[in-house]
Design an enzyme around this catalytic site. Structure first.
Site, PDB file in Angstrom:
ATOM      1  CB  SER A 251       5.343   5.660  -1.045  1.00  0.00           C
ATOM      2  OG  SER A 251       5.174   4.758   0.022  1.00  0.00           O
ATOM      3  CE  LYS A 252       5.060   2.133  -8.640  1.00  0.00           C
ATOM      4  NZ  LYS A 252       5.534   1.300  -9.710  1.00  0.00           N
ATOM      5  NE  ARG A 253       7.887   1.071   3.470  1.00  0.00           N
ATOM      6  CZ  ARG A 253       7.477   0.129   4.287  1.00  0.00           C
ATOM      7  NH1 ARG A 253       7.333  -1.098   3.841  1.00  0.00           N
ATOM      8  NH2 ARG A 253       7.195   0.375   5.535  1.00  0.00           N
TER       9      ARG A 253
END
Ligand code: GLU
Length: 477
Positions: A251-253
């Site tokens: 995920s982007k996170r």
């Protein structure tokens, strides 16, 4: 031309400085670096900053700073005695030469189609359920169309099948007919990524291109250009995607979590490298904790998996703790320094040693250290009820704190060690019981529900501060 004969391993890491340097890029660097070091080869850093709008000097500086922090050195650079990095923005004359040749040989051509025309073509193809590729309108123009300016330079893509042997994925095939004539430059002075990479990989005599799987579809295009220019083909290896806990693309996170952030959270460079090495690579045995030196010895590209590699932050925390355990007190003190400074904590060296001994096995990162060390520098505010052991009445707690003060009074600062304090409290503990004595002491010294052992806290605080905190407790009740 077929794959080149490898005389010496020469690999490169080629980041585009268009954002913070994130973990995926760091892993690619590490795998290239380990491979080069293991093989006695050369590791080159090449900054791919052809996109002048998105490339930023501060991102390049961040990459250089982080490489130094990680201890990943590079071997070559432009200019005599001047260690790199190479920057594509400084090599435009070179790309021009290759572009001019491709144009001259009619293997590339100027395209005059406007954005609007291209978009209309794209929509029409999509409406018919066809792949949206360029139809080749300008491919065989004899003369430039009147009143139009060249928009871009396109590569004349032959309709062939491209096959290559990927070190990690085995045989990979692409049908080039699906690409259409792709754009390789905005003009002769402004090459795009796929073209500049081919020129540089050739000029820098790169033997192995090891990069993330997201570049897999660029490889056949690059091979087509190598063929058109008569250049040898490097060996390719595409590293597996990095997945999150649910096996989805990271995920982007996390994917965009910069290495800088991990440094700020107090991770050790050695632990990060150890963790990233295991993202897709497995040693031939069960060992998991490696120093960088050990990684060089053990690393083997043939043990890199093609399935996605799961990014598990808990494992990173565990590895960091393992690496932390191996550090000397001096080394920990050095790493800790900026974290304590950031919190305006300035222990003297004796106190710092005490803190390190106390906390080193409890914490996982240096930021956890500076958080849990805070109570040694200032007593947090706390409710007086915290001082009561179980349901002891207030009066008893008050009495206990006074007794504690009395026990400590005869001790000198020098005798105020863990052993000295324990000896001073022995009688009181025997008559009143451990909980009745140590709970109020711990609460008064830490102001927290959970904290290190009160005897450790007292010995680090010293006699004066311990008595001051007991006095505060007394006033609260
Ligand atoms: N500049 C590309 C990137 O940052 C890497 C290109 C390559 O490794 O070929 O993703």
């Amino acid at each position: 031309m077929t794959a080149k004969h490898i005389e010496k391993v020469r690999v490169r890491f080629a980041p585009s400085p268009t954002g913070h340097w994130h973990v995926g890029g760091v892993r690619t660097t590490l795998f290239n670096w380990l491979f080069a070091r293991k093989q006695g080869g050369v590791f080159i850093l090449r900054i791919e900053d052809t996109d002048a709008e998105r490339s930023k000097k501060e991102y390049e500086a961040e990459i250089l700073e982080m490489l130094a922090w990680l201890g990943l050195d590079y071997d070559e650079g432009p200019g005599k005695g001047n260690l790199g990095p190479y920057r594509q923005s400084e090599r435009t004359a070179l790309y021009e030469k290759y572009l001019a040749k491709l144009l001259e040989e009619h293997r590339a051509y100027y395209c005059y189609c406007s954005k609007e025309e291209l978009e209309a073509e794209r929509q029409a193809l999509l409406a018919q359920g066809m792949p949206a590729k360029y139809g080749g309108h300008c491919r065989n123009l004899k003369n430039p169309p009147a009143g139009k300016k060249p928009e871009v330079i396109r590569f004349k893509t032959p309709e062939v099948e491209i096959e290559f042997k990927d070190l990690i994925r085995g045989k990979v095939k692409f049908d080039a007919a699906l690409f259409g004539d792709f754009v390789i430059a905005k003009d002769v002075h402004s090459p795009l990524y796929n073209f500049a990479v081919v020129v540089d990989d050739h000029e820098m005599q790169i033997s192995h291109v090891i990069r993330g799987e997201e570049h897999l579809s660029n490889t056949p295009k690059q091979i087509l250009m190598q063929k058109a220019m008569g250049l040898a083909e490097p060996i390719y290896g595409h590293l597996p995607l990095i997945l999150d806990g649910e096996r989805k693309k990271l995920s982007k996170r996390y994917a965009e979590t910069s290495l800088l952030e991990y440094r700020e959270r107090g991770f050790l460079p050695g632990a990060i490298l150890n963790f990233l090495a295991l993202l897709g690579w497995h040693p031939s045995h069960d060992k998991e904790v490696f120093t960088l030196k050990e990684l060089i010895q053990e690393f083997d590209l043939s043990r890199v998996q093609k399935a996605g590699a799961v990014f598990n932050e808990k494992k990173l925390l565990w590895l960091n703790r393992e690496h932390l355990r191996k550090l000397s007190e001096e080394e920990i003190a050095k790493f800790l320094d900026p974290f304590l400074k950031k919190k305006n904590l300035t222990p003297n060296s004796e106190m710092l040693r005490g803190l390190i001994r106390l906390e080193r096995d409890r914490i996982r990162t240096f930021s956890e250290f500076s958080e849990s060390a805070g109570l040694f520098f200032s007593l947090p505010d706390y409710p007086s009820s915290l001082l009561n052991w179980k349901d002891s009445p207030k009066e008893e707690t008050k009495q206990m704190i006074s007794s504690l003060k009395e026990c400590f009074a005869p001790l000198t600062e020098k005798k105020f060690t863990r052993e000295g304090i324990m000896a001073a409290l022995r009688n009181l503990i025997e008559t009143k019981g451990k909980g009745n004595v140590l709970w109020p002491l711990r609460a008064a010294l830490s102001g927290q529900m959970a904290s290190p052992d009160p005897l450790d806290i007292a010995s680090i605080l010293g006699k004066t501060e311990t008595l001051r905190r007991l006095e505060i407790a007394l006033k609260k009740i």
